[in-house]
Design a protein around this motif. Sequence first.
Motif, PDB file in Angstrom:
ATOM      1  N   ALA A 560      25.025  45.189 -17.688  1.00 28.24           N
ATOM      2  CA  ALA A 560      25.539  46.613 -17.898  1.00 28.24           C
ATOM      3  C   ALA A 560      24.384  47.679 -18.126  1.00 28.24           C
ATOM      4  O   ALA A 560      24.497  48.676 -17.698  1.00 28.24           O
ATOM      5  CB  ALA A 560      26.782  46.869 -18.904  1.00 28.24           C
ATOM      6  N   ILE A 561      23.611  47.252 -19.292  1.00 34.68           N
ATOM      7  CA  ILE A 561      22.396  48.055 -19.488  1.00 34.68           C
ATOM      8  C   ILE A 561      21.454  48.322 -18.517  1.00 34.68           C
ATOM      9  O   ILE A 561      20.872  49.341 -18.229  1.00 34.68           O
ATOM     10  CB  ILE A 561      21.770  47.423 -20.871  1.00 34.68           C
ATOM     11  N   ALA A 562      21.118  47.253 -17.614  1.00 33.04           N
ATOM     12  CA  ALA A 562      20.478  47.414 -16.335  1.00 33.04           C
ATOM     13  C   ALA A 562      21.067  48.231 -15.311  1.00 33.04           C
ATOM     14  O   ALA A 562      20.314  49.219 -14.820  1.00 33.04           O
ATOM     15  CB  ALA A 562      20.107  46.063 -15.591  1.00 33.04           C
ATOM     16  N   VAL A 563      22.397  48.221 -15.209  1.00 29.80           N
ATOM     17  CA  VAL A 563      23.008  49.183 -14.208  1.00 29.80           C
ATOM     18  C   VAL A 563      22.943  50.402 -14.804  1.00 29.80           C
ATOM     19  O   VAL A 563      22.802  51.733 -14.105  1.00 29.80           O
ATOM     20  CB  VAL A 563      24.566  48.691 -14.236  1.00 29.80           C
ATOM     21  N   SER A 564      22.849  50.676 -16.112  1.00 32.68           N
ATOM     22  CA  SER A 564      23.089  52.260 -16.380  1.00 32.68           C
ATOM     23  C   SER A 564      21.469  52.690 -16.384  1.00 32.68           C
ATOM     24  O   SER A 564      21.283  53.951 -16.013  1.00 32.68           O
ATOM     25  CB  SER A 564      23.293  52.074 -18.323  1.00 32.68           C
ATOM     26  N   GLY A 565      20.494  51.811 -16.518  1.00 34.73           N
ATOM     27  CA  GLY A 565      19.081  52.292 -16.323  1.00 34.73           C
ATOM     28  C   GLY A 565      18.977  52.448 -15.038  1.00 34.73           C
ATOM     29  O   GLY A 565      18.106  53.672 -14.406  1.00 34.73           O
ATOM     30  N   LEU A 566      19.443  51.675 -14.174  1.00 32.93           N
ATOM     31  CA  LEU A 566      19.343  51.808 -12.770  1.00 32.93           C
ATOM     32  C   LEU A 566      19.800  53.110 -12.361  1.00 32.93           C
ATOM     33  O   LEU A 566      19.511  53.886 -11.490  1.00 32.93           O
ATOM     34  CB  LEU A 566      19.705  50.639 -11.937  1.00 32.93           C
ATOM     35  N   ALA A 567      21.057  53.395 -12.632  1.00 28.42           N
ATOM     36  CA  ALA A 567      21.710  54.925 -12.386  1.00 28.42           C
ATOM     37  C   ALA A 567      21.040  55.876 -12.872  1.00 28.42           C
ATOM     38  O   ALA A 567      20.833  56.876 -12.031  1.00 28.42           O
ATOM     39  CB  ALA A 567      23.169  54.536 -12.745  1.00 28.42           C
ATOM     40  N   ALA A 568      20.469  55.634 -14.024  1.00 30.38           N
ATOM     41  CA  ALA A 568      19.806  56.929 -14.611  1.00 30.38           C
ATOM     42  C   ALA A 568      18.497  57.214 -13.985  1.00 30.38           C
ATOM     43  O   ALA A 568      18.206  58.496 -13.902  1.00 30.38           O
ATOM     44  CB  ALA A 568      19.453  56.660 -16.188  1.00 30.38           C
ATOM     45  N   ASP A 569      17.650  56.259 -13.417  1.00 29.93           N
ATOM     46  CA  ASP A 569      16.719  56.387 -12.719  1.00 29.93           C
ATOM     47  C   ASP A 569      16.598  56.710 -11.154  1.00 29.93           C
ATOM     48  O   ASP A 569      15.551  56.690 -10.515  1.00 29.93           O
ATOM     49  CB  ASP A 569      15.641  55.399 -12.908  1.00 29.93           C
ATOM     50  N   GLY A 570      18.013  56.573 -10.669  1.00 33.73           N
ATOM     51  CA  GLY A 570      18.195  56.909  -9.245  1.00 33.73           C
ATOM     52  C   GLY A 570      18.062  55.661  -8.503  1.00 33.73           C
ATOM     53  O   GLY A 570      18.137  55.967  -7.268  1.00 33.73           O
ATOM     54  N   HIS A 571      18.372  54.393  -8.693  1.00 34.31           N
ATOM     55  CA  HIS A 571      18.496  53.417  -7.957  1.00 34.31           C
ATOM     56  C   HIS A 571      19.816  52.952  -7.698  1.00 34.31           C
ATOM     57  O   HIS A 571      20.455  52.024  -8.178  1.00 34.31           O
ATOM     58  CB  HIS A 571      17.479  52.270  -8.562  1.00 34.31           C
ATOM     59  N   ALA A 572      20.571  53.736  -7.059  1.00 33.54           N
ATOM     60  CA  ALA A 572      22.099  53.565  -6.855  1.00 33.54           C
ATOM     61  C   ALA A 572      22.337  52.106  -6.280  1.00 33.54           C
ATOM     62  O   ALA A 572      23.260  51.465  -6.634  1.00 33.54           O
ATOM     63  CB  ALA A 572      22.579  54.571  -5.994  1.00 33.54           C
ATOM     64  N   GLU A 573      21.609  51.553  -5.144  1.00 31.47           N
ATOM     65  CA  GLU A 573      22.002  50.385  -4.553  1.00 31.47           C
ATOM     66  C   GLU A 573      21.809  49.355  -5.310  1.00 31.47           C
ATOM     67  O   GLU A 573      22.791  48.431  -5.347  1.00 31.47           O
ATOM     68  CB  GLU A 573      21.149  50.236  -3.177  1.00 31.47           C
ATOM     69  N   VAL A 574      20.701  49.102  -6.097  1.00 30.91           N
ATOM     70  CA  VAL A 574      20.713  48.031  -6.906  1.00 30.91           C
ATOM     71  C   VAL A 574      21.876  48.122  -8.052  1.00 30.91           C
ATOM     72  O   VAL A 574      22.170  46.796  -8.556  1.00 30.91           O
ATOM     73  CB  VAL A 574      19.286  47.863  -7.616  1.00 30.91           C
ATOM     74  N   ALA A 575      22.098  49.294  -8.632  1.00 31.57           N
ATOM     75  CA  ALA A 575      22.983  49.380  -9.753  1.00 31.57           C
ATOM     76  C   ALA A 575      24.188  48.862  -9.089  1.00 31.57           C
ATOM     77  O   ALA A 575      24.945  48.221  -9.879  1.00 31.57           O
ATOM     78  CB  ALA A 575      23.083  50.701 -10.193  1.00 31.57           C
ATOM     79  N   ALA A 576      24.660  49.325  -7.973  1.00 29.30           N
ATOM     80  CA  ALA A 576      25.941  48.801  -7.441  1.00 29.30           C
ATOM     81  C   ALA A 576      25.936  47.098  -7.178  1.00 29.30           C
ATOM     82  O   ALA A 576      26.918  46.588  -7.535  1.00 29.30           O
ATOM     83  CB  ALA A 576      26.067  49.537  -6.159  1.00 29.30           C
ATOM     84  N   GLN A 577      24.871  46.570  -6.615  1.00 33.30           N
ATOM     85  CA  GLN A 577      24.534  45.314  -6.484  1.00 33.30           C
ATOM     86  C   GLN A 577      24.914  44.278  -7.709  1.00 33.30           C
ATOM     87  O   GLN A 577      25.715  43.509  -7.798  1.00 33.30           O
ATOM     88  CB  GLN A 577      23.362  44.817  -6.019  1.00 33.30           C
ATOM     89  N   LEU A 578      24.450  44.803  -8.832  1.00 34.96           N
ATOM     90  CA  LEU A 578      24.514  44.180 -10.177  1.00 34.96           C
ATOM     91  C   LEU A 578      25.933  44.501 -10.709  1.00 34.96           C
ATOM     92  O   LEU A 578      26.665  43.445 -11.141  1.00 34.96           O
ATOM     93  CB  LEU A 578      23.388  44.689 -10.936  1.00 34.96           C
ATOM     94  N   ALA A 579      26.614  45.645 -10.514  1.00 35.26           N
ATOM     95  CA  ALA A 579      27.723  45.915 -11.101  1.00 35.26           C
ATOM     96  C   ALA A 579      28.876  45.128 -10.279  1.00 35.26           C
ATOM     97  O   ALA A 579      29.778  44.737 -10.858  1.00 35.26           O
ATOM     98  CB  ALA A 579      28.177  47.249 -10.868  1.00 35.26           C
ATOM     99  N   GLU A 580      28.712  45.054  -8.762  1.00 29.01           N
ATOM    100  CA  GLU A 580      29.571  44.231  -8.055  1.00 29.01           C
ATOM    101  C   GLU A 580      29.638  42.761  -8.580  1.00 29.01           C
ATOM    102  O   GLU A 580      30.889  42.233  -8.656  1.00 29.01           O
ATOM    103  CB  GLU A 580      29.321  44.184  -6.749  1.00 29.01           C
ATOM    104  N   GLY A 581      28.258  42.254  -8.749  1.00 24.41           N
ATOM    105  CA  GLY A 581      28.491  40.897  -9.481  1.00 24.41           C
ATOM    106  C   GLY A 581      29.273  40.682 -10.656  1.00 24.41           C
ATOM    107  O   GLY A 581      30.032  40.046 -10.826  1.00 24.41           O
TER     108      GLY A 581
END
Length: 691
Positions: A560-581
């Motif tokens: 979740a911390i990685a998802v938050s950081g990815l979202a904040a930095d604009g990396h939507a696709e990777v954030a969604a990939q990890l969140a879906e897992g």
Amino acid sequence: MLNQPNPSEARPLQPLLHDLVSTVFAPASALSSADGQIREAGVQGLFYADSRVLSRAHLFVDGREPEPVGFAPDGPGATRFTALARWLGDPGPDPTVRIERLRTAGPSGMDECLTVTSTAAVPVTFTLTVGLSCDFAPIEEVKSGGGRPDHAASGHDGALRWRDGETEVRVTAPGAELIDGTAAGLRWQVTLGPREQVSHRWQAEVRDPRSIVTTPRHAADWARPQVAATDHRITRLLDQSLDDLQTLRLAETGQPDDTFLAAGVPWFLTLFGRDSIWAARMMLPLGTDLAAGTLRALARRQGRALDPATCEEPGKIMHELRRRPFHFSGAVGELDLPDVYFGTVDATLLWISLLHDAWRWGMPDDQVSELLPHLEAALGWLDKHADPDGDGFVEYVDTHGHGLANQGWKDSGDAVRFRDGRQADAPIALVEVQGYAYQAAVHGAALLDAYGLGGAERWRDHAGRLAERFRAAYWVDGPNGAFPALALDRYKRPVDSLTSNIGHLLGTGILSEAESATVAALLAAPGNADAFGLRTMSADEHGYSPLSYHCGTVWAHDTAIAVSGLAADGHAEVAAQLAEGLLAAAEAFDYRLPELHSGDARSTSRRPVPYPAACRPQAWSATAVVAVLHAMLGVRPDVPAGRVSVRPLAGAPLGAVTARGLRIGGKPVTVAVDGTGRPTVTGLPSGLALD
């Protein structure tokens, strides 16, 4: 003949948890088998704070165990177990005598309602018995695989009682025959006519005047938003998680108004600096009260002196609070921690950022102001004590030799490994801690400026210099190109394994835009992301194991911390990939995410393998869904500046979502993102405008 192990050579093993059912209302927690029976085995029992106050609660019907058929949560702090007595009632394939066992934990213990229903055509007569035992074993002895002899119960004044010093357990059961002694229990004689039902209730109440934690005075300090999402796993996980978080609320005895979240059941039902801070930080979209209580509770115990035995230093935020020193003996060695232990390198930095973020979400000025002296003390720790060897990085070492060898969130003894599997020698300067330090300096400067205190520019300069040193020292070459190393060891060599720790750098500001993109791509690589969430260590590393506590498993909060950081930095696709897992893992665990689970690839395992000693429920695992929801919505308030920005995941890769009842500036707000990623915000408090 196969060789048999010598019992004298057997190593102590921590009891397994993965197949137990937890019923919790902190500081009480009951752990049982899936059939509802609490047996004298492993970590089963009713615990109150840090002691086991019932080691057995064993239900019998006519001296036989009923046959279990299922269990389910029944709201916050309650579990319903269903069983059958097929030897009673009508003959035939359909059972006609059913037992419901509703277990409810509460602020002072636990009660059970035993309901027997007969649909038989003939009367049934039976004896209902609950066998009870109490050993008063301290939680650290249970964790070490041990226990204590049972105490004898005395029966008088309509109750069974056990005593150990000032602690007393009192069991009452209206209408029951009381059985005292060591093998204590309760007995009811029951006759049911055709299609009749009877309920009997028993209650265990604990009086423990020396407990250091208690149930908070007030109800839950956060909003419970109404959420609608294309992916229904979000709403189901949020519902269960908020139920669990409601039961993990604690306060210090004598300070019942300052709520914090206990780290997890069963080992960590107390105040933990890092865990409680991260959980409160993830919960900020639902209000600032929890953050305020957590900040105050930790500020009261902020370090004031230098004490190598406890790792206390002036301005430092503590790690762990216990009633008594905590001694744990396990397969990896022994651990001796004092009752108030400061062995954490990151809690002080995270405390600063929690204060800053709560301020931005609208924590009232008077609450922020009262904590400013503690902010300055925490910055003083960063200035004077966080870098003992003067190399410009924040590091740790267990100088006393009896505490935690590793003092970041990956605090197991073997967590910091080189690519070839070798363990690094302390002092250790973890990669994510440098990101926390950068962010704490920037956040501290913003607060100092806002409240007219001096030193802000110095801290911004400190952050800039740290980023330059970090860029020069931590980036190493690997099979997939350059990446930030896990840590620097005592010789200032980069510990060159690829781990999830680098995900914590995202959103802190220590990375350039290009570096952030590189980290995002690394996190998305199969070695890191083809499990049910983000692996703690890449599967390509020599030290990787899918059931290694910190070198291959998946932790919900870490993902979740990685998802938050990815979202904040604009990396939507990777954030969604990890969140879906993570959502897939939640579905497999009936929407109560454990502390951690296996790092097995989704291509080879249809569901995550449980980590057998994981806490469940666990605070920062339960708050992970709030972090994911926040990443999807992208709402980022700056209440002091009078503005709110909304930057949801581009293209809504996790689908549409609407959340009604988020809190900004203490007021309910609705944020919605449609299927194209277009956001709308309604209900902003006056004085706030969309940026």
